[in-house]
Design a protein around this motif. Structure first.
Motif, mmCIF file in Angstrom:
data_model
loop_
_atom_site.group_PDB
_atom_site.id
_atom_site.type_symbol
_atom_site.label_atom_id
_atom_site.label_comp_id
_atom_site.label_asym_id
_atom_site.label_seq_id
_atom_site.Cartn_x
_atom_site.Cartn_y
_atom_site.Cartn_z
ATOM 1 N N LEU A 274 11.985 13.508 -43.406
ATOM 2 C CA LEU A 274 11.084 12.560 -44.286
ATOM 3 C C LEU A 274 9.864 12.076 -43.362
ATOM 4 O O LEU A 274 10.366 11.402 -42.119
ATOM 5 C CB LEU A 274 11.892 11.360 -44.679
ATOM 6 C CG LEU A 274 11.458 10.152 -45.198
ATOM 7 C CD1 LEU A 274 10.788 10.563 -46.518
ATOM 8 C CD2 LEU A 274 11.921 8.821 -45.501
ATOM 9 N N VAL B 203 13.896 11.194 -39.764
ATOM 10 C CA VAL B 203 12.937 10.617 -40.117
ATOM 11 C C VAL B 203 11.835 10.555 -39.152
ATOM 12 O O VAL B 203 12.101 10.447 -37.950
ATOM 13 C CB VAL B 203 13.110 9.016 -40.413
ATOM 14 C CG1 VAL B 203 11.708 8.303 -40.589
ATOM 15 C CG2 VAL B 203 14.066 8.847 -41.470
ATOM 16 N N THR C 164 18.542 3.021 -40.232
ATOM 17 C CA THR C 164 18.398 4.504 -40.462
ATOM 18 C C THR C 164 19.058 5.118 -39.322
ATOM 19 O O THR C 164 19.991 6.084 -39.565
ATOM 20 C CB THR C 164 16.892 4.882 -40.341
ATOM 21 O OG1 THR C 164 16.345 4.447 -41.597
ATOM 22 C CG2 THR C 164 16.910 6.547 -40.635
ATOM 23 N N LEU D 142 13.870 5.146 -48.000
ATOM 24 C CA LEU D 142 15.064 5.320 -47.288
ATOM 25 C C LEU D 142 16.339 5.138 -48.090
ATOM 26 O O LEU D 142 17.449 5.506 -47.930
ATOM 27 C CB LEU D 142 15.278 4.324 -46.215
ATOM 28 C CG LEU D 142 14.269 4.556 -45.165
ATOM 29 C CD1 LEU D 142 14.336 3.186 -44.092
ATOM 30 C CD2 LEU D 142 14.149 5.915 -44.296
ATOM 31 N N CYS E 23 8.128 9.206 -37.996
ATOM 32 C CA CYS E 23 7.605 7.874 -38.491
ATOM 33 C C CYS E 23 6.451 7.544 -37.391
ATOM 34 O O CYS E 23 6.568 7.755 -36.334
ATOM 35 C CB CYS E 23 8.489 6.553 -38.509
ATOM 36 S SG CYS E 23 7.775 5.376 -39.172
#
Length: 207
Positions: A172, A13, A108, A204, A15
């Motif tokens: 992601l 991820v 996560t 998620l 972010c």
């Protein structure tokens, strides 16, 4: 690649920080604008004009120097003393972590998914993360001020993907700015336009 990683839709991820992990309180600036007879959002418009904010995001100036630039841009709209008060209030805006987002991101990582924070930020980002107690939140942090490149320039995405250690299509990407999200999608990433914590929760999935 483990059977678990083959089943999940992504392995890392990437972010954003501001307006995703970190939330600012703009009420002090808004109150000063109201008292000065300025339309709400005027200070933000001046401060985040590309020619004013990019030197900050590329690490070429400090937040205090940015405040001077913002005040200069406001001078003429309000008296100089008010311009500096507005600029300083913006730079000193209080902030806090969105605990729902932080919890989701910690889960996560607990699921063995790499987490890299990718932020258009000043040289103060690391200090700010420490003040929030979030120095251990991510596996790595890519700050525009440290690498000298800001989103949506694809080179900062390439750096983040390299640090994540997985292909772009296995990442992601989460950001509150649509332009940044579209740039990530164009590079083959799964991309989420963040507006609220529920957007992240849905992305998620069962992680």
């Amino acid at each position: 690649m483990s059977p678990t990683s083959r089943r999940r839709p992504f392995d890392a991820v990437l972010c954003d920080v501001d307006n995703v992990v970190r939330v600012y309180d703009s009420s002090p600036v808004t109150a000063l604008e109201s008292a000065a007879g300025l339309a709400e959002g005027t200070t933000m418009k001046v401060a985040f004009a590309p020619e004013t904010v990019l030197p900050l995001l590329l690490g070429r100036i400090t937040p205090n120097e940015w405040a001077w630039s913002v005040a200069s841009g406001l001078t003429g709209l309000v008296p100089e003393v008010t311009a500096f008060a507005l600029a300083n209030a913006l730079v000193d805006s209080p902030f806090h972590a969105d605990e729902t987002v932080v919890t989701l991101l910690r889960r996560t990582r607990a699921a063995q998914v790499r987490l890299v924070l990718v932020s258009n930020a000043s040289v103060q980002l690391e200090e700010d993360l420490e003040s929030l107690g979030l120095t251990d939140l991510a596996d790595d942090v890519v700050s525009s001020a440290r690498v000298g490149i800001a989103k949506p320039d694809r080179r900062i995405y390439d750096i983040a993907v390299e640090r994540a250690g997985v292909p772009a299509e296995r990442c992601l990407f989460v950001d509150d700015t649509l332009e940044n999200v579209e740039a990530a999608a164009a590079l083959g990433m799964q991309a989420v336009h963040f507006r609220e914590a529920e957007d992240l929760r849905r992305a998620l999935g069962t992680l």
